[in-house]
Design a protein around this motif. Structure first.
Motif, PDB file in Angstrom:
ATOM      1  N   GLY A   1       0.787  -1.225   0.000  1.00 40.36           N
ATOM      2  CA  GLY A   1       0.000   0.000   0.000  1.00 40.36           C
ATOM      3  C   GLY A   1       0.817   1.272   0.000  1.00 40.36           C
ATOM      4  N   LEU A   2       2.171   1.172   0.083  1.00 34.88           N
ATOM      5  CA  LEU A   2       2.969   2.397   0.117  1.00 34.88           C
ATOM      6  C   LEU A   2       2.827   3.182  -1.188  1.00 34.88           C
ATOM      7  CD1 LEU A   2       4.917   4.242   1.574  1.00 34.88           C
ATOM      8  CD2 LEU A   2       6.820   2.839   0.725  1.00 34.88           C
ATOM      9  N   ALA A   3       2.842   2.473  -2.311  1.00 36.17           N
ATOM     10  CA  ALA A   3       2.697   3.173  -3.592  1.00 36.17           C
ATOM     11  C   ALA A   3       1.339   3.874  -3.674  1.00 36.17           C
ATOM     12  CB  ALA A   3       2.857   2.195  -4.754  1.00 36.17           C
ATOM     13  N   ARG A   4       0.275   3.222  -3.200  1.00 33.51           N
ATOM     14  CA  ARG A   4      -1.035   3.869  -3.209  1.00 33.51           C
ATOM     15  C   ARG A   4      -1.070   5.054  -2.246  1.00 33.51           C
ATOM     16  NH1 ARG A   4      -5.627   1.778  -5.643  1.00 33.51           N
ATOM     17  NH2 ARG A   4      -6.343   3.865  -5.111  1.00 33.51           N
ATOM     18  N   GLY A   5      -0.376   4.927  -1.130  1.00 28.17           N
ATOM     19  CA  GLY A   5      -0.303   6.036  -0.197  1.00 28.17           C
ATOM     20  C   GLY A   5       0.412   7.236  -0.791  1.00 28.17           C
ATOM     21  N   VAL A   6       1.468   6.969  -1.538  1.00 22.31           N
ATOM     22  CA  VAL A   6       2.189   8.053  -2.205  1.00 22.31           C
ATOM     23  C   VAL A   6       1.311   8.673  -3.289  1.00 22.31           C
ATOM     24  CG1 VAL A   6       4.119   8.516  -3.776  1.00 22.31           C
ATOM     25  CG2 VAL A   6       4.497   7.250  -1.651  1.00 22.31           C
ATOM     26  N   HIS A   7       0.544   7.849  -3.984  1.00 21.69           N
ATOM     27  CA  HIS A   7      -0.379   8.386  -4.990  1.00 21.69           C
ATOM     28  C   HIS A   7      -1.406   9.297  -4.322  1.00 21.69           C
ATOM     29  CE1 HIS A   7      -3.952   8.350  -7.664  1.00 21.69           C
ATOM     30  NE2 HIS A   7      -3.042   8.428  -8.611  1.00 21.69           N
ATOM     31  N   ARG A   8      -1.921   8.893  -3.170  1.00 15.41           N
ATOM     32  CA  ARG A   8      -2.898   9.729  -2.458  1.00 15.41           C
ATOM     33  C   ARG A   8      -2.270  11.055  -2.023  1.00 15.41           C
ATOM     34  NH1 ARG A   8      -5.683   8.003   3.239  1.00 15.41           N
ATOM     35  NH2 ARG A   8      -3.493   7.978   3.873  1.00 15.41           N
ATOM     36  N   LEU A   9      -1.043  11.010  -1.495  1.00 14.74           N
ATOM     37  CA  LEU A   9      -0.382  12.224  -1.026  1.00 14.74           C
ATOM     38  C   LEU A   9      -0.071  13.170  -2.174  1.00 14.74           C
ATOM     39  CD1 LEU A   9       1.138  13.983   1.059  1.00 14.74           C
ATOM     40  CD2 LEU A   9       3.153  12.538   0.647  1.00 14.74           C
ATOM     41  N   THR A  10       0.482  12.643  -3.243  1.00 18.25           N
ATOM     42  CA  THR A  10       0.947  13.486  -4.350  1.00 18.25           C
ATOM     43  C   THR A  10      -0.145  13.816  -5.342  1.00 18.25           C
ATOM     44  OG1 THR A  10       1.575  11.567  -5.692  1.00 18.25           O
ATOM     45  CG2 THR A  10       3.259  12.477  -4.194  1.00 18.25           C
ATOM     46  N   GLY A  11      -1.262  13.098  -5.284  1.00 20.06           N
ATOM     47  CA  GLY A  11      -2.288  13.284  -6.311  1.00 20.06           C
ATOM     48  C   GLY A  11      -1.819  12.801  -7.670  1.00 20.06           C
ATOM     49  N   GLY A  12      -0.752  11.979  -7.703  1.00 15.51           N
ATOM     50  CA  GLY A  12      -0.214  11.497  -8.971  1.00 15.51           C
ATOM     51  C   GLY A  12       0.690  12.498  -9.656  1.00 15.51           C
ATOM     52  N   ARG A  13       1.136  13.550  -8.953  1.00 11.41           N
ATOM     53  CA  ARG A  13       2.052  14.538  -9.551  1.00 11.41           C
ATOM     54  C   ARG A  13       3.392  13.846  -9.793  1.00 11.41           C
ATOM     55  NH1 ARG A  13       1.490  20.165  -9.727  1.00 11.41           N
ATOM     56  NH2 ARG A  13      -0.356  19.948  -8.410  1.00 11.41           N
ATOM     57  N   PRO A  14       3.847  13.762 -11.042  1.00 11.98           N
ATOM     58  CA  PRO A  14       5.009  12.923 -11.366  1.00 11.98           C
ATOM     59  C   PRO A  14       6.278  13.254 -10.586  1.00 11.98           C
ATOM     60  CG  PRO A  14       3.848  13.503 -13.371  1.00 11.98           C
ATOM     61  CD  PRO A  14       3.207  14.293 -12.273  1.00 11.98           C
ATOM     62  N   LEU A  15       6.549  14.536 -10.335  1.00 11.01           N
ATOM     63  CA  LEU A  15       7.765  14.885  -9.608  1.00 11.01           C
ATOM     64  C   LEU A  15       7.747  14.302  -8.204  1.00 11.01           C
ATOM     65  CD1 LEU A  15      10.418  16.456  -9.349  1.00 11.01           C
ATOM     66  CD2 LEU A  15       9.071  18.433  -8.608  1.00 11.01           C
ATOM     67  N   GLY A  16       6.621  14.445  -7.504  1.00 12.79           N
ATOM     68  CA  GLY A  16       6.510  13.886  -6.167  1.00 12.79           C
ATOM     69  C   GLY A  16       6.639  12.379  -6.169  1.00 12.79           C
ATOM     70  N   VAL A  17       6.000  11.737  -7.144  1.00 10.12           N
ATOM     71  CA  VAL A  17       6.081  10.279  -7.245  1.00 10.12           C
ATOM     72  C   VAL A  17       7.523   9.845  -7.465  1.00 10.12           C
ATOM     73  CG1 VAL A  17       5.434   8.288  -8.655  1.00 10.12           C
ATOM     74  CG2 VAL A  17       3.712   9.998  -8.045  1.00 10.12           C
ATOM     75  N   ALA A  18       8.227  10.511  -8.368  1.00  8.83           N
ATOM     76  CA  ALA A  18       9.599  10.119  -8.701  1.00  8.83           C
ATOM     77  C   ALA A  18      10.517  10.229  -7.494  1.00  8.83           C
ATOM     78  CB  ALA A  18      10.118  10.977  -9.848  1.00  8.83           C
ATOM     79  N   LEU A  19      10.428  11.330  -6.751  1.00 10.14           N
ATOM     80  CA  LEU A  19      11.328  11.516  -5.612  1.00 10.14           C
ATOM     81  C   LEU A  19      10.989  10.575  -4.463  1.00 10.14           C
ATOM     82  CD1 LEU A  19      11.840  15.394  -5.473  1.00 10.14           C
ATOM     83  CD2 LEU A  19      13.427  13.637  -6.234  1.00 10.14           C
ATOM     84  N   LEU A  20       9.715  10.353  -4.211  1.00  8.82           N
ATOM     85  CA  LEU A  20       9.339   9.453  -3.121  1.00  8.82           C
ATOM     86  C   LEU A  20       9.652   7.997  -3.472  1.00  8.82           C
ATOM     87  CD1 LEU A  20       6.037  11.242  -2.121  1.00  8.82           C
ATOM     88  CD2 LEU A  20       8.048  10.983  -0.680  1.00  8.82           C
ATOM     89  N   ALA A  21       9.523   7.623  -4.737  1.00  6.58           N
ATOM     90  CA  ALA A  21       9.911   6.268  -5.147  1.00  6.58           C
ATOM     91  C   ALA A  21      11.414   6.087  -5.009  1.00  6.58           C
ATOM     92  CB  ALA A  21       9.471   6.011  -6.591  1.00  6.58           C
ATOM     93  N   GLN A  22      12.173   7.100  -5.410  1.00  5.85           N
ATOM     94  CA  GLN A  22      13.630   7.028  -5.256  1.00  5.85           C
ATOM     95  C   GLN A  22      14.018   6.940  -3.782  1.00  5.85           C
ATOM     96  OE1 GLN A  22      15.770  10.272  -7.086  1.00  5.85           O
ATOM     97  NE2 GLN A  22      17.683   9.757  -6.060  1.00  5.85           N
ATOM     98  N   ALA A  23      13.353   7.732  -2.942  1.00  2.00           N
ATOM     99  CA  ALA A  23      13.637   7.687  -1.505  1.00  2.00           C
ATOM    100  C   ALA A  23      13.336   6.312  -0.929  1.00  2.00           C
ATOM    101  CB  ALA A  23      12.825   8.755  -0.783  1.00  2.00           C
ATOM    102  N   THR A  24      12.274   5.681  -1.412  1.00  4.64           N
ATOM    103  CA  THR A  24      11.930   4.339  -0.938  1.00  4.64           C
ATOM    104  C   THR A  24      13.033   3.346  -1.280  1.00  4.64           C
ATOM    105  OG1 THR A  24       9.563   4.782  -1.163  1.00  4.64           O
ATOM    106  CG2 THR A  24      10.251   2.470  -1.122  1.00  4.64           C
ATOM    107  N   GLY A  25      13.480   3.368  -2.542  1.00 10.77           N
ATOM    108  CA  GLY A  25      14.536   2.446  -2.941  1.00 10.77           C
ATOM    109  C   GLY A  25      15.809   2.649  -2.151  1.00 10.77           C
ATOM    110  N   GLU A  26      16.211   3.902  -1.943  1.00  9.12           N
ATOM    111  CA  GLU A  26      17.446   4.164  -1.202  1.00  9.12           C
ATOM    112  C   GLU A  26      17.294   3.801   0.275  1.00  9.12           C
ATOM    113  OE1 GLU A  26      18.781   8.131  -1.956  1.00  9.12           O
ATOM    114  OE2 GLU A  26      18.819   7.858  -4.137  1.00  9.12           O
ATOM    115  N   ALA A  27      16.107   4.037   0.856  1.00  8.49           N
ATOM    116  CA  ALA A  27      15.883   3.679   2.255  1.00  8.49           C
ATOM    117  C   ALA A  27      15.915   2.163   2.442  1.00  8.49           C
ATOM    118  CB  ALA A  27      14.536   4.237   2.722  1.00  8.49           C
ATOM    119  N   LEU A  28      15.326   1.431   1.517  1.00  8.61           N
ATOM    120  CA  LEU A  28      15.347  -0.030   1.612  1.00  8.61           C
ATOM    121  C   LEU A  28      16.769  -0.561   1.497  1.00  8.61           C
ATOM    122  CD1 LEU A  28      12.224  -0.780  -0.609  1.00  8.61           C
ATOM    123  CD2 LEU A  28      12.429  -1.225   1.845  1.00  8.61           C
TER     124      LEU A  28
END
Length: 725
Positions: free
Chosen positions: A368-395
């Motif tokens: 559900g993290l990806a859906r949560g990020v979609h809810r937060l960003t409203g699907g704005r690509p810049l927000g999605v890209a940075l939060l996805a990158q942050a997820t990969g680096e944090a993992l």
């Protein structure tokens, strides 16, 4: 580094918009039938900050630059050189850059020369040359090196023209009544044509015979061009328009009469931030030329942050999915009808999941993290890209950390990701996601002002905050109106329910307000801002409003008065109004602590797992209550914390809390004096909203009920927290 794109198949598909306008498939460069063979539209990609306009243009450049001439310029980034001459304007500054990018050899086709543009730019640059300052001419010619190189003349070698030009001028021009700028330009052009242009290129000067008052004589046209440019105003604009069309004419010529190296497709011109004055100066001459029936073979893609820009007044408007296979564009009678305005849409949840899969191929992130990020960003690509990158680096960091008992990423939620640092460029240190997003979404703005005003609801409360917390910023006029206009200028919505109305931007600004001073556990600025609002909403305050005051109490972490108010109004209030008040109060941002890894404290309260006697009666509001009132107070305490947690875009919905919320609503329905069915319906409707990742909406049958928290509802009166609070 160009980022991976998702959800843009309508542009980059095998028969997508780019392929149909360029005549070349983006991948593999196979030939594609033109949708508009002899009269293509200028495509303007529209959308606010972070919607991926620049990313699309960069991807077009990357895909096509080896197969057809391509140029990309940012119309907001053209700045004058350290020592600009009188012949430099943003237009004359950007044209050599475009020519330099368009000229390289592609797929066996010879380089594109720009003789017409070169002559025009040299004529304009020469308007201030004198024998007393030959270094000025030397510097101007060196600056024109890129475009002069397209006709086989290096800028350094071209400086040898200066002596010849000025000598010729001295011999014949000073006793003339003609404008000096025109005489210098004419002498320059004659010298350039004789010494640097090949025999087959010298006739290109004739193209300027169409310039006003040239009478078909190209040399006179070039002289008049220089004179008009020096005079400024509308005459300079006319000269600049002709220089833009010189670039177009050179490109058109490169696609005609080729005996070898025939070109495929169309050249591609990419103009980022074309809503600016420079963008319009580049696009409008081309639009007028096409509207007059003169055809060319140029695919133009531009971007505009402003959807309602006056330059788009007669454009054909489409949303991105609508142009996947056909644009259905037709030219009208107006010049700007030559534009196809394509609104970039937000990414779908599947696109966000694809972005996360790229950075987390082993699927270690919480469900559900990806859906949560979609809810937060409203699907704005810049927000999605940075939060996805942050997820990969944090993992990756968690997996490499020795002695960690929990699975990598077990505590990752959108709010935690905002605090993670990501590496945006190899030559720069990592930056926090929240800071990187704010820098890109509201560049040039004062974030310390914005984050204070983001706590406000309407314009009145924003002005109250400005008077109380931003006195030093109010010296230049009404800081609220200046900030409002700055947000609107960048296409951000403003009010009336929240002064900063975009959910992602507001969440980022409140995040900054909370942590900007790094003064855990005091959070002095956060507390001061919200205490100011709480006092204003009190009965004796400037903006009395019960709902808004309780909303601020919850922001400050105080729940007792909120629960007590809901209990006292439960039996006699209109249930629609009561539910709406619950939603609005519980939409308060949570006073979070950075780096928290344990479960959210609201979860234990919502599930009824608080340790017995862990809180005093003064905190729970139980003191002096009878048995039934105590039971209702505790039930509403659990419900408030559940709705508060589930409404928070910085956390992920918890299924157990959703079920508990539904249970409490059903129990309340049974205990209501009228056995109200709306409470029962909310127990079914709200879980559906949450599992569909939607904001809580009023259940069907709620008369006059709004669809989003804080919109007032049927009880939205000034004293109860109307929209002007």
């Amino acid at each position: 580094m160009d980022r991976e794109l998702y959800g843009r198949e309508a542009i980059f598909g095998a028969d997508g918009l780019a392929a149909r306008l360029t005549g070349l498939a983006p991948y593999g460069s196979a030939r594609v039938a033109y949708e508009h063979h002899d009269d293509p539209p200028v495509v303007v990609l529209t959308g606010g900050r972070g919607m991926g306009k620049t990313a699309v243009l960069k991807q077009l450049r990357r895909l096509y630059r080896e197969v057809t001439p391509v140029a990309l310029v940012d119309c907001e980034a053209i700045v004058p050189p350290a020592d600009p001459g009188p012949g430099w304007t943003p237009v004359t500054g950007v044209l050599p850059e475009l020519a330099a990018q368009l000229t390289p050899r592609v797929r066996a086709a010879r380089p594109v020369p720009f003789p017409r543009l070169s002559l025009g730019l040299v004529a304009v640059a020469s308007i201030s040359w004198t024998r007393e300052d030959e270094t000025r001419a030397q510097r101007d010619l060196q600056a024109l090196g890129p475009v002069l190189a397209t006709v086989g003349t290096r800028g350094e070698a071209a400086t040898g023209w200066v002596t010849n030009v000025l000598t010729k001028l001295a011999a014949s021009a000073f006793d003339s009544m003609a404008p000096l700028a025109g005489m210098v330009a004419e002498a320059t052009v004659e010298t350039v044509l004789k010494e640097s242009f090949g025999r087959l290129q010298r006739h290109t000067a004739n193209w300027y015979g169409s310039y006003p008052h040239a009478g078909g004589n190209g040399r006179i046209g070039l002289r008049q061009l220089a004179v008009d440019f020096e005079r400024g105003g509308d005459l300079r604009r006319r000269a600049e328009d002709h220089l833009v069309l010189a670039l177009v004419a050179d490109l058109v010529r490169a696609y005609r009469g080729l005996s070898w190296g025939a070109r495929r497709g169309r050249p591609v011109l990419l103009l980022d931030n074309a809503h600016t004055a420079l963008g319009r100066r580049l696009v409008e001459p081309l639009l007028r030329r096409r509207a007059a029936g003169v055809r060319d073979r140029i695919a133009v893609f531009a971007s505009s942050r402003t959807l309602d820009h006056e330059g788009l007044s007669h454009a054909t408007r489409r949303r991105l999915p609508e142009v996947a296979h056909a644009s259905r564009w037709t030219r009208g009678s107006e010049v700007t009808s030559g534009i196809l305005a394509v609104e970039l849409t937000a990414l779908a949840p599947a696109d966000v999941q694809a972005a996360f899969d790229r950075h987390d191929p082993a699927s270690r992130a919480p469900a559900g993290l990806a859906r949560g990020v979609h809810r937060l960003t409203g699907g704005r690509p810049l927000g999605v890209a940075l939060l996805a990158q942050a997820t990969g680096e944090a993992l990756t960091r968690d997996a490499a950390r020795p002695g960690t008992a929990a699975a990598p990423g077990a505590d990752l939620v959108p709010g935690v990701l905002l605090d993670h640092a990501v590496e945006l460029r190899e030559d720069r240190p990592p930056v926090r996601v929240a800071d990187a997003l704010l820098a890109r979404l509201v560049p040039g703005q004062r974030p310390d002002v914005l984050c204070v005003l983001a706590a406000a609801h309407g314009e009145e409360s924003a002005r109250l905050l400005a008077r109380a917390r931003l006195r030093d910023r109010s010296l230049e006029g009404d800081v609220v109106l200046r900030t409002r206009d700055a947000l609107r200028a960048q296409d951000w919505p403003v009010g009336p329910e929240f002064f900063v109305a975009d959910p992602l931007l507001r969440a980022l600004l409140l995040h900054r307000l909370r942590f900007r001073d790094d003064d855990h556990p005091d959070y002095a600025v956060w507390r001061a801002v919200h205490e100011t609002l709480r006092s204003a909403y009190a009965p004796e305050g400037r903006l009395p409003s019960v709902r808004h005051r309780l909303h601020q109490e919850l922001v400050l972490g105080r729940t007792r008065d909120c629960v007590t108010h809901l209990r006292e109004r439960f039996a006699d209030a209109d249930v629609t109004d009561w539910l709406d008040a619950l939603r609005f109060i519980a939409s308060a941002p949570y006073p979070r602590t950075p780096g928290r890894s344990e479960p959210d404290p609201r979860q234990a309260v919502a599930l009824g797992r608080e340790a017995a006697g862990s809180l005093p009666d003064t905190e729970t509001g139980l003191a002096g209550l009878g048995e039934r009132a105590v039971e209702l107070q505790l039930r509403l305490r659990r419900l408030l914390h559940a709705v508060w947690l589930l409404s928070d875009p910085l956390v992920l919905p918890d299924d157990e809390v959703i079920e508990k919320m539904a249970h409490e609503l059903r129990q309340l329905s049974g205990g209501h004096p009228s056995g109200n069915s709306l409470l029962w319906d909310a127990a079914t409707h709200w879980p559906k909203d949450l599992r569909a990742w939607r904001p809580l909406s009023m259940p069907p049958g709620a008369s006059g009920a709004p669809g989003a928290p804080g919109t007032g509802g049927s009880g939205s009166r000034r004293g109860e927290g109307g929209s002007d609070a």
